[in-house]
Enzyme design. Structure first.
Site, PDB file in Angstrom:
ATOM      1  N   PHE A 180      89.152   5.151 108.268  1.00 20.75           N
ATOM      2  CA  PHE A 180      87.943   5.493 109.015  1.00 20.75           C
ATOM      3  C   PHE A 180      87.502   4.338 109.912  1.00 20.75           C
ATOM      4  CE2 PHE A 180      87.379   8.110 105.052  1.00 20.75           C
ATOM      5  CZ  PHE A 180      87.738   9.305 105.640  1.00 20.75           C
ATOM      6  N   GLU A 194      73.622  -4.697 112.623  1.00 22.95           N
ATOM      7  CA  GLU A 194      74.383  -3.448 112.605  1.00 22.95           C
ATOM      8  C   GLU A 194      73.484  -2.273 112.252  1.00 22.95           C
ATOM      9  OE1 GLU A 194      78.362  -1.452 110.544  1.00 22.95           O
ATOM     10  OE2 GLU A 194      77.824  -3.536 110.104  1.00 22.95           O
ATOM     11  N   MET A 230      86.649  -2.737 107.332  1.00 26.35           N
ATOM     12  CA  MET A 230      86.173  -2.984 105.973  1.00 26.35           C
ATOM     13  C   MET A 230      86.529  -1.832 105.043  1.00 26.35           C
ATOM     14  SD  MET A 230      82.443  -4.810 106.353  1.00 26.35           S
ATOM     15  CE  MET A 230      81.775  -3.737 107.632  1.00 26.35           C
ATOM     16  N   LEU A 262      65.341  26.864 115.167  1.00 20.80           N
ATOM     17  CA  LEU A 262      64.308  27.325 116.092  1.00 20.80           C
ATOM     18  C   LEU A 262      64.894  28.104 117.260  1.00 20.80           C
ATOM     19  CD1 LEU A 262      62.095  24.102 116.296  1.00 20.80           C
ATOM     20  CD2 LEU A 262      61.530  26.225 115.101  1.00 20.80           C
TER      21      LEU A 262
END
Length: 381
Positions: A156, A243, A125, A339
């Site tokens: 992509f 999705e 798409m 952390l």
């Protein structure tokens, strides 16, 4: 509400899958990242073990299992941190288009191979100038006497190198209304006029074969049209609920695993005071806060899994879950590194990998900003 009722068969399936992933997939993660691709042999083995497209009916070579088996696979893949091996994209995002909208001819031609791992599936798409806004798509198709002809490029595209079949969205060159112009087509690798570009170099998901795809006078049979001509936008919208739920389930499982690993690491690390890092109040409070957020998100996502499996329309809620869980994954990966400090700085460490791989999750399946816009519109805001 918020609890999934797994059966004994589900638990046995999870145990068997976890052993397989620990033995046959996780040890190869670093090599696959260096190669920039998961080998086709790994896909084939996943298919042979029965872990691809578990929901596909037996008539097409599948096992005909319920959606919870797909959820288990998503969670266990996230547990080992092999996010580049996009099994759920193949099984639960792309292949459902072939089953739901494909003719009997298309089903018989492609579904058995998708189940066995002989065919890897992708969906195309995104374009260089069109992402979440499908109306901006510029790839076109035209109809000729005996075929459709595709022109344009996609970018992509996950599974772009490995794919044996790709579902391509393109707009009718003669239709001005953008939402009535989009159609979906099944294109096989090796079709004249269809070329795959090289693997794209990315910040994360380094073992994922993301690529550009090019269509230049690409002629495909008319039988390779999915559904009705001009109904592509509707079909895409119908499948986005699952999705986005796939994204939410995977991101949540990834975030839960990350907090577990952070807790384990904090118990092991000894700092200047001679005490384990876990004894620091700031660290303990941070872990408690992250765990509380995850418990609430777990109840929310589990409820959505149940509703989706029952056929309910939860488009708004899955949009919310998608942005919530993917934001958690990104926020917690940064917080874990803060952390743990230097104990998490190794580029090959699970914490650095989680930070790299998780960054794209708020972009997948529509950006998180689009998710909020969808929810706002349905809420009348």
């Amino acid at each position: 509400m918020g609890t999934i009722e797994y059966t004994g068969n589900h638990h046995a399936f999870r145990d068997k899958l976890r052993r397989y992933l620990d033995e046959a997939v996780a040890p190869h993660g670093e090599a696959w990242e260096q190669a920039g691709i998961v080998p086709l042999s790994a896909w084939k083995e996943m298919g042979e073990k029965g872990y691809l497209c578990t929901w596909v009916p037996q008539a097409y070579g599948g096992r005909g299992l319920d959606f919870l088996y797909s959820v288990i696979i998503m969670e266990e893949m996230a547990h080992i941190g092999e996010s580049g091996f996009m099994v759920s994209l193949h099984s639960d995002v792309v292949v459902p288009y072939l089953f739901t909208y494909g003719s009997e001819e298309i089903r018989n031609q492609f579904l058995p191979g998708c189940v066995s791992g002989d065919i890897v599936a992708a969906v195309a798409m995104t374009e260089p100038d069109a992402g979440s806004d499908l109306a901006s798509m510029v790839s076109t198709f035209r109809e000729e006497e005996d075929c459709f002809v595709l022109e344009g490029s996609k970018t992509f595209i996950s599974n772009g190198i490995n794919c044996g079949v790709v579902i391509v969205a393109a707009r009718d060159s003669l239709e001005e209304e953008p939402y009535n112009a989009i159609s979906l087509f099944v294109v096989e690798a090796g079709t004249p006029g269809f070329e795959k570009g090289g693997k794209l170099q990315k910040m994360g998901l380094r073992s994922q074969d993301t690529a550009e795809l090019f269509f230049n006078n690409c002629r495909i049979p008319k039988a390779n049209l999915l559904g009705q001509r001009g109904s592509g936008f509707i079909m895409l919208m119908e499948k986005l609920q699952q999705e986005r739920l796939v994204c939410a389930v995977s991101a949540l499982a990834g975030a839960e695993t990350l907090v577990e690993q952070t807790t384990k690491k904090a118990r092991e690390c000894i700092y200047g005071s001679g005490m384990p890092l876990i004894k620091a109040q700031e660290v303990r409070f941070a872990l408690v806060e992250m765990t509380a957020h995850l418990k609430m998100a777990r109840a929310f996502v589990n409820d959505l899994v149940n509703q989706h499996a029952a056929g309910a329309n939860v488009v708004v809620e899955t949009s919310m879950a998608k942005f919530l869980t993917t934001d958690f994954l990104n926020d917690f990966s940064r917080r874990s590194m803060d952390l743990l400090g230097e104990a998490a700085l190794d580029d090959d460490d699970v914490f650095a990998k989680a930070l790299r791989d998780g960054r794209v999750m708020p972009i997948f399946a529509g950006t998180n900003e689009i998710m909020k816009e969808i929810a706002a519109r349905f809420m009348g805001l």
